[in-house]
Design a protein around this motif. Structure first.
Motif, PDB file in Angstrom:
ATOM      1  N   TRP A 219     -36.140 -28.290 -19.859  1.00  0.00           N
ATOM      2  CA  TRP A 219     -36.675 -29.669 -19.764  1.00  0.00           C
ATOM      3  C   TRP A 219     -35.472 -30.727 -19.459  1.00  0.00           C
ATOM      4  O   TRP A 219     -35.273 -31.588 -18.672  1.00  0.00           O
ATOM      5  CB  TRP A 219     -37.321 -30.086 -20.715  1.00  0.00           C
ATOM      6  CG  TRP A 219     -38.747 -29.515 -21.068  1.00  0.00           C
ATOM      7  CD1 TRP A 219     -39.458 -28.543 -20.024  1.00  0.00           C
ATOM      8  CD2 TRP A 219     -39.618 -29.778 -21.896  1.00  0.00           C
ATOM      9  NE1 TRP A 219     -40.435 -28.190 -20.648  1.00  0.00           N
ATOM     10  CE2 TRP A 219     -40.828 -29.046 -21.638  1.00  0.00           C
ATOM     11  CE3 TRP A 219     -39.684 -30.393 -23.462  1.00  0.00           C
ATOM     12  CZ2 TRP A 219     -41.966 -28.720 -22.460  1.00  0.00           C
ATOM     13  CZ3 TRP A 219     -40.769 -30.581 -23.797  1.00  0.00           C
ATOM     14  CH2 TRP A 219     -41.807 -29.769 -23.500  1.00  0.00           C
ATOM     15  N   SER A 220     -34.511 -30.238 -20.197  1.00  0.00           N
ATOM     16  CA  SER A 220     -33.134 -31.240 -19.764  1.00  0.00           C
ATOM     17  C   SER A 220     -32.460 -31.121 -18.325  1.00  0.00           C
ATOM     18  O   SER A 220     -32.136 -32.113 -17.856  1.00  0.00           O
ATOM     19  CB  SER A 220     -31.989 -30.609 -21.077  1.00  0.00           C
ATOM     20  OG  SER A 220     -30.871 -31.273 -20.472  1.00  0.00           O
ATOM     21  N   GLN A 221     -32.724 -30.004 -18.026  1.00  0.00           N
ATOM     22  CA  GLN A 221     -32.047 -29.781 -16.549  1.00  0.00           C
ATOM     23  C   GLN A 221     -32.882 -30.570 -15.545  1.00  0.00           C
ATOM     24  O   GLN A 221     -32.529 -31.182 -14.510  1.00  0.00           O
ATOM     25  CB  GLN A 221     -32.116 -28.394 -16.194  1.00  0.00           C
ATOM     26  CG  GLN A 221     -31.549 -28.094 -14.642  1.00  0.00           C
ATOM     27  CD  GLN A 221     -31.719 -26.719 -14.245  1.00  0.00           C
ATOM     28  OE1 GLN A 221     -32.465 -25.876 -14.627  1.00  0.00           O
ATOM     29  NE2 GLN A 221     -30.783 -26.138 -13.465  1.00  0.00           N
ATOM     30  N   LEU A 222     -34.311 -30.695 -16.038  1.00  0.00           N
ATOM     31  CA  LEU A 222     -35.306 -31.480 -14.993  1.00  0.00           C
ATOM     32  C   LEU A 222     -35.182 -32.799 -15.247  1.00  0.00           C
ATOM     33  O   LEU A 222     -35.943 -33.679 -14.462  1.00  0.00           O
ATOM     34  CB  LEU A 222     -36.492 -30.733 -15.214  1.00  0.00           C
ATOM     35  CG  LEU A 222     -36.719 -29.358 -14.545  1.00  0.00           C
ATOM     36  CD1 LEU A 222     -38.283 -28.808 -14.904  1.00  0.00           C
ATOM     37  CD2 LEU A 222     -36.535 -29.295 -13.255  1.00  0.00           C
ATOM     38  N   GLY A 223     -34.511 -33.160 -16.351  1.00  0.00           N
ATOM     39  CA  GLY A 223     -34.265 -34.770 -16.637  1.00  0.00           C
ATOM     40  C   GLY A 223     -35.474 -35.182 -17.318  1.00  0.00           C
ATOM     41  O   GLY A 223     -35.788 -36.462 -17.450  1.00  0.00           O
ATOM     42  N   ILE A 224     -36.274 -34.139 -17.961  1.00  0.00           N
ATOM     43  CA  ILE A 224     -37.495 -34.589 -18.798  1.00  0.00           C
ATOM     44  C   ILE A 224     -36.945 -35.120 -20.119  1.00  0.00           C
ATOM     45  O   ILE A 224     -37.730 -36.025 -20.803  1.00  0.00           O
ATOM     46  CB  ILE A 224     -38.427 -33.473 -18.940  1.00  0.00           C
ATOM     47  CG1 ILE A 224     -39.144 -32.965 -17.774  1.00  0.00           C
ATOM     48  CG2 ILE A 224     -39.675 -33.591 -20.041  1.00  0.00           C
ATOM     49  CD1 ILE A 224     -39.952 -31.733 -17.834  1.00  0.00           C
ATOM     50  N   HIS A 225     -35.972 -34.864 -20.579  1.00  0.00           N
ATOM     51  CA  HIS A 225     -35.351 -35.570 -21.896  1.00  0.00           C
ATOM     52  C   HIS A 225     -33.860 -35.336 -21.699  1.00  0.00           C
ATOM     53  O   HIS A 225     -33.193 -34.696 -20.931  1.00  0.00           O
ATOM     54  CB  HIS A 225     -35.843 -34.678 -23.331  1.00  0.00           C
ATOM     55  CG  HIS A 225     -35.249 -33.412 -23.410  1.00  0.00           C
ATOM     56  ND1 HIS A 225     -33.742 -33.229 -23.807  1.00  0.00           N
ATOM     57  CD2 HIS A 225     -35.673 -32.181 -23.169  1.00  0.00           C
ATOM     58  CE1 HIS A 225     -33.655 -31.846 -23.892  1.00  0.00           C
ATOM     59  NE2 HIS A 225     -34.654 -31.044 -23.343  1.00  0.00           N
ATOM     60  N   GLY A 226     -33.146 -36.167 -22.447  1.00  0.00           N
ATOM     61  CA  GLY A 226     -31.604 -36.436 -22.543  1.00  0.00           C
ATOM     62  C   GLY A 226     -31.176 -35.957 -23.769  1.00  0.00           C
ATOM     63  O   GLY A 226     -30.220 -36.296 -24.184  1.00  0.00           O
ATOM     64  N   LYS A 227     -31.856 -35.039 -24.762  1.00  0.00           N
ATOM     65  CA  LYS A 227     -31.459 -34.857 -25.947  1.00  0.00           C
ATOM     66  C   LYS A 227     -30.567 -33.428 -26.222  1.00  0.00           C
ATOM     67  O   LYS A 227     -30.657 -32.691 -25.366  1.00  0.00           O
ATOM     68  CB  LYS A 227     -32.732 -34.674 -26.886  1.00  0.00           C
ATOM     69  CG  LYS A 227     -33.854 -35.847 -26.777  1.00  0.00           C
ATOM     70  CD  LYS A 227     -35.144 -35.466 -27.303  1.00  0.00           C
ATOM     71  CE  LYS A 227     -36.017 -36.778 -27.301  1.00  0.00           C
ATOM     72  NZ  LYS A 227     -37.409 -36.373 -28.030  1.00  0.00           N
ATOM     73  N   PRO A 228     -29.669 -33.530 -26.875  1.00  0.00           N
ATOM     74  CA  PRO A 228     -28.697 -32.516 -27.226  1.00  0.00           C
ATOM     75  C   PRO A 228     -29.347 -31.060 -27.430  1.00  0.00           C
ATOM     76  O   PRO A 228     -30.492 -31.239 -28.240  1.00  0.00           O
ATOM     77  CB  PRO A 228     -27.841 -32.848 -28.282  1.00  0.00           C
ATOM     78  CG  PRO A 228     -27.705 -34.565 -28.078  1.00  0.00           C
ATOM     79  CD  PRO A 228     -29.065 -34.705 -27.705  1.00  0.00           C
ATOM     80  N   VAL A 229     -29.001 -30.099 -26.927  1.00  0.00           N
ATOM     81  CA  VAL A 229     -29.728 -28.778 -27.361  1.00  0.00           C
ATOM     82  C   VAL A 229     -28.659 -28.071 -27.834  1.00  0.00           C
ATOM     83  O   VAL A 229     -27.339 -27.583 -27.109  1.00  0.00           O
ATOM     84  CB  VAL A 229     -30.091 -28.262 -26.163  1.00  0.00           C
ATOM     85  CG1 VAL A 229     -30.554 -26.555 -26.554  1.00  0.00           C
ATOM     86  CG2 VAL A 229     -31.157 -29.019 -25.412  1.00  0.00           C
ATOM     87  N   GLY A 230     -28.526 -27.142 -29.067  1.00  0.00           N
ATOM     88  CA  GLY A 230     -27.536 -26.588 -29.748  1.00  0.00           C
ATOM     89  C   GLY A 230     -28.001 -25.188 -29.983  1.00  0.00           C
ATOM     90  O   GLY A 230     -29.136 -24.959 -30.440  1.00  0.00           O
ATOM     91  N   ILE A 231     -26.878 -24.293 -29.998  1.00  0.00           N
ATOM     92  CA  ILE A 231     -27.242 -22.934 -30.600  1.00  0.00           C
ATOM     93  C   ILE A 231     -26.244 -22.683 -31.673  1.00  0.00           C
ATOM     94  O   ILE A 231     -25.018 -22.818 -31.423  1.00  0.00           O
ATOM     95  CB  ILE A 231     -26.910 -22.036 -29.237  1.00  0.00           C
ATOM     96  CG1 ILE A 231     -28.044 -21.856 -28.297  1.00  0.00           C
ATOM     97  CG2 ILE A 231     -26.891 -20.465 -29.952  1.00  0.00           C
ATOM     98  CD1 ILE A 231     -27.798 -20.783 -27.069  1.00  0.00           C
ATOM     99  N   LEU A 232     -26.843 -22.207 -32.813  1.00  0.00           N
ATOM    100  CA  LEU A 232     -26.126 -22.053 -33.995  1.00  0.00           C
ATOM    101  C   LEU A 232     -25.948 -20.387 -33.734  1.00  0.00           C
ATOM    102  O   LEU A 232     -26.641 -19.581 -34.086  1.00  0.00           O
ATOM    103  CB  LEU A 232     -26.790 -22.211 -35.200  1.00  0.00           C
ATOM    104  CG  LEU A 232     -26.046 -22.246 -36.502  1.00  0.00           C
ATOM    105  CD1 LEU A 232     -24.534 -22.736 -36.408  1.00  0.00           C
ATOM    106  CD2 LEU A 232     -26.611 -22.608 -37.734  1.00  0.00           C
ATOM    107  N   ASN A 233     -24.855 -20.051 -33.390  1.00  0.00           N
ATOM    108  CA  ASN A 233     -24.256 -18.521 -32.804  1.00  0.00           C
ATOM    109  C   ASN A 233     -23.659 -17.752 -33.971  1.00  0.00           C
ATOM    110  O   ASN A 233     -22.585 -17.405 -33.903  1.00  0.00           O
ATOM    111  CB  ASN A 233     -23.322 -18.495 -31.596  1.00  0.00           C
ATOM    112  CG  ASN A 233     -23.206 -17.346 -31.153  1.00  0.00           C
ATOM    113  OD1 ASN A 233     -23.952 -16.396 -31.144  1.00  0.00           O
ATOM    114  ND2 ASN A 233     -22.279 -17.233 -30.003  1.00  0.00           N
ATOM    115  N   VAL A 234     -24.759 -17.537 -34.914  1.00  0.00           N
ATOM    116  CA  VAL A 234     -24.277 -16.720 -36.104  1.00  0.00           C
ATOM    117  C   VAL A 234     -23.927 -15.416 -35.785  1.00  0.00           C
ATOM    118  O   VAL A 234     -24.740 -14.636 -35.112  1.00  0.00           O
ATOM    119  CB  VAL A 234     -25.469 -16.874 -37.055  1.00  0.00           C
ATOM    120  CG1 VAL A 234     -25.141 -16.104 -38.514  1.00  0.00           C
ATOM    121  CG2 VAL A 234     -26.144 -18.186 -37.457  1.00  0.00           C
ATOM    122  N   ASP A 235     -22.870 -15.027 -36.340  1.00  0.00           N
ATOM    123  CA  ASP A 235     -22.380 -13.640 -36.038  1.00  0.00           C
ATOM    124  C   ASP A 235     -22.204 -13.146 -34.661  1.00  0.00           C
ATOM    125  O   ASP A 235     -22.575 -12.038 -34.406  1.00  0.00           O
ATOM    126  CB  ASP A 235     -23.003 -12.651 -36.890  1.00  0.00           C
ATOM    127  CG  ASP A 235     -22.476 -12.545 -38.205  1.00  0.00           C
ATOM    128  OD1 ASP A 235     -21.303 -13.331 -38.538  1.00  0.00           O
ATOM    129  OD2 ASP A 235     -22.869 -12.061 -39.315  1.00  0.00           O
TER     130      ASP A 235
END
Length: 211
Positions: free
Chosen positions: A136-152
Motif C-alpha cells: 500500500w505504501s509503494q502504491l501511495g495508498i498511505h504514507g505511514k511508516p512501516v517497521g520490523i522489530l527484527n528480534v534475534d
C-alpha cells in the motif's frame, strides 16, 4: 492527508505517533526473546503514550502486548474477524474489540486507526499483513511508516528477499526504503519517528511547489 500526518505532532525532523498498529503472532514462539520483545514494545508505547491497534487476540504475543499497553493506561483497539473469535480470543477481552466481517476489512480498519505499523515475529498472517502495508505504501495508498522489530534476526531472510527483489529489478530502489528495521523497540520507534518527520517534510515541500 493521511491520518499519520493529521494526528502526529512534533517538530524538527522528527514526528510522534498517537497510535501504532502492531502485527504479531497469536503464539509465543519457541524463544523467550520473542515474548520479551513484545513486552518491551508494549512498555515503550506506554512510555510515549501511544495507543495500540492490533489483531484483537488475547493469546500469544498479541495478548502480551495488548495487556501491557492496556495496563499501562493507553487505549487498545483490537480488530478481529468473526471467524477467528473462537481460536484467537481466550478469556477476558482486552480494551475495545471491534468485530469485522473478514480479513480484508480487518486490515482496512487497522490501517485507518493507526499512524504507523510494526511487525513483531509471527506466522503467515503477520507476514501477510506486513507485506500488504508495504505494498500500500509503494502504491501511495498511505504514507505511514512501516517497521520490523527484527528480534534475534527473525526477519533476516525476509529483509534479504527485499534486497534481492531490488537487485533483480522487481522492486524500485526507492521502494526498498519503505521498511524500517531494528532489533529493539527503542531504536525502531526512534527510526520510525525520524521517518515520519522526513515524510512530513517531503509533503510540505510538495505543497509549496504546487502552490
Amino acid at each position: 492527508m493521511e491520518a499519520s500526518q493529521q494526528n502526529a505532532v512534533g517538530g524538527g525532523n522528527k514526528g510522534r505517533f498517537r497510535s501504532i498498529c502492531v502485527f504479531c503472532g497469536s503464539r509465543h514462539g519457541n524463544r523467550t526473546s520473542f515474548s520479551e520483545a513484545a513486552l518491551d514494545l508494549g512498555k515503550k508505547l506506554v512510555e510515549r503514550k501511544i495507543d495500540l491497534v492490533y489483531g484483537g487476540g488475547s493469546v500469544g504475543l498479541m495478548g502480551l502486548i495488548s495487556k501491557t499497553v492496556f495496563d499501562g493506561g493507553c487505549n487498545v483497539l483490537g480488530v478481529i474477524p468473526t471467524a477467528l473469535l473462537p481460536s484467537e480470543i481466550s478469556g477476558e477481552t482486552i480494551g475495545e474489540v471491534k468485530t469485522v466481517a473478514d480479513m480484508h476489512e480487518r486490515k482496512s480498519e487497522m490501517a485507518k486507526n493507526a499512524d504507523a505499523f510494526i511487525a513483531l515475529p509471527g506466522g503467515y498472517g503477520t507476514m501477510e499483513e506486513l507485506l500488504e502495508m508495504v505494498a500500500w505504501s509503494q502504491l501511495g495508498i498511505h504514507g505511514k511508516p512501516v517497521g520490523i522489530l527484527n528480534v534475534d534476526g527473525y526477519y533476516n531472510d525476509l529483509l534479504a528477499l527485499f534486497k534481492k527483489g531490488v537487485e533483480e529489478g522487481f522492486i524500485e530502489d526507492s521502494a526498498s526504503q519503505i521498511v524500517v528495521s531494528a532489533d529493539n523497540a527503542e531504536d525502531l520507534i526512534r527510526k520510525m519517528e525520524e521517518r515520519l518527520g522526513e515524510n512530513r517534510m517531503r509533503e510540505t515541500s510538495k505543497k509549496r511547489k504546487i502552490s
